[in-house]
Design a protein around this motif. Structure first.
Motif, short mmCIF file in Angstrom:
data_model
loop_
_atom_site.label_atom_id
_atom_site.label_comp_id
_atom_site.label_asym_id
_atom_site.label_seq_id
_atom_site.Cartn_x
_atom_site.Cartn_y
_atom_site.Cartn_z
N SER A 41 -9.02 13.38 -2.21
CA SER A 41 -7.85 12.78 -1.89
C SER A 41 -8.10 12.01 -0.63
N LEU A 42 -7.58 10.51 -0.68
CA LEU A 42 -7.72 9.69 0.45
C LEU A 42 -6.33 8.74 0.72
N ALA A 43 -6.13 9.06 1.96
CA ALA A 43 -4.68 8.07 2.24
C ALA A 43 -4.98 7.26 3.05
N ILE A 44 -4.21 6.16 2.96
CA ILE A 44 -4.47 4.74 3.82
C ILE A 44 -3.28 4.09 4.17
N THR A 45 -3.17 3.90 5.31
CA THR A 45 -2.14 2.92 5.77
C THR A 45 -2.78 1.70 6.44
N GLY A 46 -2.14 0.59 6.41
CA GLY A 46 -2.54 -0.43 7.19
C GLY A 46 -3.24 -1.54 6.49
N TYR A 47 -3.40 -1.55 5.08
CA TYR A 47 -4.00 -2.48 4.22
C TYR A 47 -3.42 -3.48 4.11
N GLU A 48 -3.83 -4.91 3.94
CA GLU A 48 -3.02 -6.19 3.75
C GLU A 48 -2.72 -6.24 2.15
N SER A 49 -3.79 -5.93 1.20
CA SER A 49 -3.77 -6.04 -0.23
C SER A 49 -4.55 -5.48 -0.89
N LEU A 50 -4.02 -5.21 -2.25
CA LEU A 50 -5.09 -4.23 -3.15
C LEU A 50 -5.76 -5.36 -3.83
N LEU A 51 -7.27 -5.42 -3.91
CA LEU A 51 -7.68 -6.74 -4.64
C LEU A 51 -8.47 -6.17 -5.98
N LEU A 52 -8.70 -4.96 -6.10
CA LEU A 52 -9.30 -4.27 -7.25
C LEU A 52 -8.88 -2.93 -7.59
N TYR A 53 -8.52 -2.50 -8.76
CA TYR A 53 -8.27 -1.26 -9.13
C TYR A 53 -8.74 -0.87 -10.43
N GLU A 54 -9.76 0.02 -10.31
CA GLU A 54 -10.30 0.41 -11.59
C GLU A 54 -10.49 1.85 -11.50
N ASP A 55 -11.15 2.60 -12.59
CA ASP A 55 -11.21 4.02 -12.60
C ASP A 55 -12.18 4.50 -11.88
N THR A 56 -13.27 3.37 -11.45
CA THR A 56 -14.25 3.94 -10.50
C THR A 56 -14.27 3.13 -9.33
N THR A 57 -13.53 2.25 -8.89
CA THR A 57 -13.50 1.41 -7.81
C THR A 57 -12.16 0.91 -7.29
N VAL A 58 -12.00 1.16 -6.21
CA VAL A 58 -10.73 0.50 -5.47
C VAL A 58 -11.10 -0.39 -4.27
N LEU A 59 -10.57 -1.65 -4.39
CA LEU A 59 -10.98 -2.45 -3.27
C LEU A 59 -9.82 -2.96 -2.61
N PHE A 60 -9.77 -2.98 -1.13
CA PHE A 60 -8.78 -3.29 -0.43
C PHE A 60 -8.93 -4.54 0.63
N ARG A 61 -8.34 -5.41 0.99
CA ARG A 61 -8.48 -6.29 2.21
C ARG A 61 -7.70 -5.78 3.41
N MET A 62 -8.32 -5.39 4.61
CA MET A 62 -7.71 -4.87 5.44
C MET A 62 -7.37 -5.57 6.57
N HIS A 63 -6.23 -5.19 7.27
CA HIS A 63 -5.94 -5.87 8.47
C HIS A 63 -6.31 -5.06 9.52
N ASP A 64 -7.28 -5.46 10.41
CA ASP A 64 -7.72 -4.88 11.56
C ASP A 64 -7.92 -5.91 12.72
N PRO A 65 -6.89 -5.84 13.80
CA PRO A 65 -7.18 -6.70 14.94
C PRO A 65 -8.08 -6.44 15.62
N THR A 66 -8.59 -5.25 15.79
CA THR A 66 -9.79 -4.88 16.97
C THR A 66 -11.00 -5.05 16.14
N ASN A 67 -11.52 -5.40 14.81
CA ASN A 67 -12.50 -5.37 14.15
C ASN A 67 -12.47 -6.46 13.24
N PRO A 68 -12.59 -7.95 13.41
CA PRO A 68 -12.40 -8.92 12.37
C PRO A 68 -13.55 -9.01 11.32
N HIS A 69 -14.73 -8.51 11.90
CA HIS A 69 -15.86 -8.50 10.89
C HIS A 69 -15.87 -7.56 9.72
#
Length: 105
Positions: A41-69
């Protein structure tokens, strides 16, 4: 004996709210927050958008003003499913093998 009277500093509203709701303060600061419970189980807050959702991979675009890299977050595993808690906050269930930060392209 005389009692000492000291001024009690009031906590900011944000701190009061986070304390009352038992949420970490970073949930209102705009910095992503990730909580991993074991490997299922993994909980996440503060993501911008969900880019990919598959059975084996989930990819998010993150919003992090402290680490733009580091702006992409990839979760890999098996049998991954999403349960939405609220906008900008969700939980992933399944076998979680890796949590990977990717540099901005």
């Amino acid at each position: 004996m005389a009692k000492r009277h000291t001024k009690r500093k009031d906590k900011p509203l944000c701190e009061k709210l986070m304390s009352f709701l038992s949420f970490p303060a970073c949930t209102l600061s705009g910095v992503p927050y990730i909580e991993l419970q074991g490997d299922t189980s993994l909980a996440i807050t503060g993501y911008e958008s969900l880019l990919l959702y598959e059975d084996t991979t989930v990819l998010f675009r993150m919003h992090d003003p402290t680490n733009p890299h580091f702006t992409l977050l990839r979760i890999t595993g098996a049998g991954l499913t999403l349960s939405v808690l609220r906008e900008g906050c969700l939980c992933i269930h399944g076998r979680i093998d890796a949590v990977i930060l990717h540099p901005r392209d």
